[in-house]
Design an enzyme around this catalytic site. Structure first.
Site, PDB file in Angstrom:
ATOM      1  N   ARG A 115       0.627  61.905  55.614  1.00  0.00           N
ATOM      2  CA  ARG A 115       1.516  61.687  56.743  1.00  0.00           C
ATOM      3  C   ARG A 115       2.537  62.820  56.800  1.00  0.00           C
ATOM      4  O   ARG A 115       3.224  63.068  55.815  1.00  0.00           O
ATOM      5  CB  ARG A 115       2.253  60.350  56.590  1.00  0.00           C
ATOM      6  CG  ARG A 115       1.352  59.133  56.660  1.00  0.00           C
ATOM      7  CD  ARG A 115       2.148  57.869  56.431  1.00  0.00           C
ATOM      8  NE  ARG A 115       2.638  57.771  55.063  1.00  0.00           N
ATOM      9  CZ  ARG A 115       3.421  56.782  54.615  1.00  0.00           C
ATOM     10  NH1 ARG A 115       3.823  55.832  55.445  1.00  0.00           N
ATOM     11  NH2 ARG A 115       3.817  56.763  53.357  1.00  0.00           N
ATOM     12  N   ASP A 120       6.022  64.040  58.771  1.00  0.00           N
ATOM     13  CA  ASP A 120       7.100  63.385  59.493  1.00  0.00           C
ATOM     14  C   ASP A 120       7.282  63.970  60.889  1.00  0.00           C
ATOM     15  O   ASP A 120       6.725  65.019  61.221  1.00  0.00           O
ATOM     16  CB  ASP A 120       8.410  63.537  58.716  1.00  0.00           C
ATOM     17  CG  ASP A 120       8.375  62.816  57.381  1.00  0.00           C
ATOM     18  OD1 ASP A 120       7.765  61.743  57.311  1.00  0.00           O
ATOM     19  OD2 ASP A 120       8.964  63.337  56.415  1.00  0.00           O
ATOM     20  N   ARG A 170      11.253  68.522  51.472  1.00  0.00           N
ATOM     21  CA  ARG A 170      12.504  68.763  52.201  1.00  0.00           C
ATOM     22  C   ARG A 170      13.721  68.502  51.321  1.00  0.00           C
ATOM     23  O   ARG A 170      14.750  69.174  51.437  1.00  0.00           O
ATOM     24  CB  ARG A 170      12.540  67.916  53.461  1.00  0.00           C
ATOM     25  CG  ARG A 170      11.525  68.361  54.515  1.00  0.00           C
ATOM     26  CD  ARG A 170      11.339  67.314  55.599  1.00  0.00           C
ATOM     27  NE  ARG A 170      12.590  67.038  56.287  1.00  0.00           N
ATOM     28  CZ  ARG A 170      12.758  65.987  57.091  1.00  0.00           C
ATOM     29  NH1 ARG A 170      11.755  65.133  57.290  1.00  0.00           N
ATOM     30  NH2 ARG A 170      13.929  65.796  57.690  1.00  0.00           N
TER      31      ARG A 170
END
Length: 269
Positions: free
Chosen positions: A51, A53, A222
């Site tokens: 996945r 974001d 991140r």
């Protein structure tokens, strides 16, 4: 005719709420499944390698699907690219063995994170590069990199919801937040800029962080980027990253760097 098809996909994630299908929100998975459904006249479920974001980009996302009726492989690439919006492109379509699964067969992934310290963010870079204006000590940030290489518990860099797909108690019994980073580099980057005059006028430098490993928690790259940038800006010591790993407290690590700077570069099988 292929019974299991693997797609390699590139996309600009700016207009999407990530990869995974969501109700009433535009996603990459939904766009692909809708286009394949029109092509094949059937409902198609596409399995992605992971996945990404909202706002995150990809140069090498991998997905697979199993059509009830099949087309020549090149038809998937040409046909989908004619139906998909221009910010999603199929780079390759190939037949794979029946047991291949884009997510569960993956051995690792590599991400790139781009940021600039320019005083002014050039408009051509704003969607693909995070903006941290001011001084940045590249060598100080590099001193922290070896502390993250290898297998560690990355709880300090894990956002809430990383392991929501596990059943009751499985996160504790299984792998938890332990991941292994095999490669971590931080370099000056000028390849993504337009004419060099644009960068000179903007001031500052651009940087490229490469993070490769056997798996990633939600926002892990991140969060690592945000913490390393704090080191480069003199807001924390390089050795503090080792202390963060040992403590496992997300609240003590740096901020989550903006999604626009992150690109899924490659998935390894």
């Amino acid at each position: 005719m292929a019974a299991n098809v693997k797609l390699t996909i590139a996309y600009d994630g700016t207009a999407y709420d990530g990869w995974q299908r969501q109700r009433h929100r535009p996603t990459i998975q939904e766009s692909l499944e809708a286009a394949l459904g029109r092509m094949l006249g059937q409902r198609v479920v596409v399995h992605g390698a992971g996945r990404t974001d909202a706002g995150v980009h990809a140069l090498g996302m991998v997905a697979n699907f199993q059509p009830q009726r099949s087309l020549p492989l090149d038809a998937y690439r040409r046909g989908l690219n004619s139906m998909l919006p221009p910010d999603i492109r199929i780079l390759a379509a190939e037949e794979v063995e029946s047991g291949f699964h884009a997510r569960f067969s993956a051995r690792g992934k590599a991400y790139l994170y781009f940021f600039t310290t320019a005083v002014v963010m050039p408009p051509s870079r704003r969607l693909y590069c995070a903006h941290f204006p001011g001084a940045f000590d590249l060598e100080a940030a590099r001193k922290a990199l070896p502390l993250l290489i290898g297998e560690h518990d990355f709880s300090a860099f894990e956002a809430t919801g990383s392991r929501t797909l596990a059943g009751p108690g499985e996160a504790e019994r299984g792998r938890g937040a332990v991941r292994c980073l095999s490669r971590l580099t931080l370099e000056r980057d000028e390849r993504g800029w337009g004419p060099m005059v644009e960068q000179r006028r903007a001031g500052g430098e651009s940087y490229r962080l490469l993070v490769a490993g056997d798996g990633f928690l939600r926002h892990m790259v991140r969060n690592i980027a945000g913490t390393l940038i704090e080191v480069g800006r003199g807001r924390r010591r390089p050795e503090s990253l080792g202390e963060l790993l040992a403590g496992g407290d997300r609240a003590l690590a740096g901020p989550t760097a903006p999604a626009c700077g992150l690109t899924l570069w490659q998935v390894y099988y």
